[in-house]
Design an enzyme around this catalytic site. Sequence first.
Site, PDB file in Angstrom:
ATOM      1  N   LYS A 180       0.843  -1.213   0.000  1.00 54.47           N
ATOM      2  CA  LYS A 180       0.000   0.000   0.000  1.00 54.47           C
ATOM      3  C   LYS A 180       0.872   1.255   0.000  1.00 54.47           C
ATOM      4  O   LYS A 180       0.571   2.231  -0.679  1.00 54.47           O
ATOM      5  CB  LYS A 180      -0.936   0.037   1.218  1.00 54.47           C
ATOM      6  CG  LYS A 180      -1.957  -1.069   1.248  1.00 54.47           C
ATOM      7  CD  LYS A 180      -3.094  -0.821   0.275  1.00 54.47           C
ATOM      8  CE  LYS A 180      -4.077  -1.970   0.314  1.00 54.47           C
ATOM      9  NZ  LYS A 180      -4.885  -2.137  -0.862  1.00 54.47           N
ATOM     10  N   LYS A 188      -2.687 -11.543  -8.427  1.00 55.96           N
ATOM     11  CA  LYS A 188      -3.991 -12.086  -8.036  1.00 55.96           C
ATOM     12  C   LYS A 188      -5.138 -11.264  -8.622  1.00 55.96           C
ATOM     13  O   LYS A 188      -4.960 -10.099  -8.995  1.00 55.96           O
ATOM     14  CB  LYS A 188      -4.103 -12.108  -6.517  1.00 55.96           C
ATOM     15  CG  LYS A 188      -4.177 -10.719  -5.907  1.00 55.96           C
ATOM     16  CD  LYS A 188      -4.724 -10.761  -4.483  1.00 55.96           C
ATOM     17  CE  LYS A 188      -4.777  -9.355  -3.904  1.00 55.96           C
ATOM     18  NZ  LYS A 188      -5.525  -9.218  -2.687  1.00 55.96           N
ATOM     19  N   LYS A 215      -9.970  -6.549  -6.025  1.00 57.79           N
ATOM     20  CA  LYS A 215     -10.816  -5.381  -6.231  1.00 57.79           C
ATOM     21  C   LYS A 215      -9.961  -4.157  -6.544  1.00 57.79           C
ATOM     22  O   LYS A 215     -10.248  -3.386  -7.438  1.00 57.79           O
ATOM     23  CB  LYS A 215     -11.649  -5.113  -4.972  1.00 57.79           C
ATOM     24  CG  LYS A 215     -12.793  -6.090  -4.830  1.00 57.79           C
ATOM     25  CD  LYS A 215     -13.529  -5.924  -3.521  1.00 57.79           C
ATOM     26  CE  LYS A 215     -13.125  -7.014  -2.568  1.00 57.79           C
ATOM     27  NZ  LYS A 215     -14.015  -7.198  -1.438  1.00 57.79           N
TER      28      LYS A 215
END
Length: 329
Positions: A111, A194, A197
Amino acid sequence: METVLSGIRSTGNLHLGNYFGAVRNFVKMQHEYNCYFFIADIHSLTTHPKPDNLHENIKKVLSEYLACGIDPDIATIYIQSDVPEIPQLYLLLNMNAYIGELERTTTFKEKVRKQPENVNAGLLTYPVLMCADIIIHNADKVPVGKDQEQNLEMARKFARRFNHIYGVEYFTLPEPFNFGSDLVKVPGLDGAGKMGKSEGNGIYLIDDPKVIRKKVMQAVTDAGPEKPNSIKPEPIQNLFYLMELVSEENTIRHFDDLYNNCTIRYGDLKKQLAEDIVKFTTPYRERILDIYNDDAYLRRVVSQGAEKARQSASKTLREVREIIGYRSF
Ligand code: TYM
């Protein structure tokens, strides 16, 4: 009876990664275990959703989970923010979670790299809140995909630490769980990594057939194998992996043979894969829409879930307070 807990962030619809990584396992387990399922709408605040979107997303995810077969009369389905005992336990656990170990978490480091403009304290302590989610019901098993393996390891660490500090064997150490032997990592369609979202590379249960066909046809491929029986590079391996989840065995074998003798046409493979995904998702999509439009039903599910979840959560919090040393006068 062992307790199982599963969670999902309320940051958008359910995609195939969520389904195969967690939901499928949970749906199978609800008859044999004491099951809790919740929508992580506090975790989702790390991305600063607009108030109207927050509610809409919670409603969508709830409808989707119900459409997948979670039975609210068997399992306990609730919304995280309806259970104030969870953030209370999180606050207590934060006192024994160290900045260094939180900063070293892979998901946090990612992040920081991807969104340096929004590195908030909620992101840093994300694994502590996840730990509180899990141990508030003393869960034994947590069905998750491979992407949550480290977060679960942290949850075990914090639970173990609490037990150690207070010299008790109070919290169960939660195990990640998948019906196959390994945790699942469903890939996206962009060739690497992967399905997620935040990655924007997903096929959603709610996508209509046209959208699914378009997404699959745009999936990354390469020029094709040059030698028989070559190892499949990642983007190609990913398409085969998705086939394993939704296609018949002989279909997979057919395309595998074509790949191995270098006569494969990726366009044909993608067409077949798209049709198999459509076949798989269509019944879910229809059910999701029905449930989403039934406000009275959703209201009943949410209030019943909150009541059941708070019963278990308040018992844990009461006992934790006592262990810590908060006594009544
Ligand atoms: P989330 O919302 O990203 O995903 C929900 C579940 O779906 C699994 N999953 C995948 N599995 C395989 N392949 C993928 N590509 C894939 N993408 C997602 C996730 O492993 C997860 O099981 N932090 C969690 C939500 C959460 C939680 C919890 C989960 C909060 N507290 C406590 C379990 C227990 C998350 O963001 O999952």
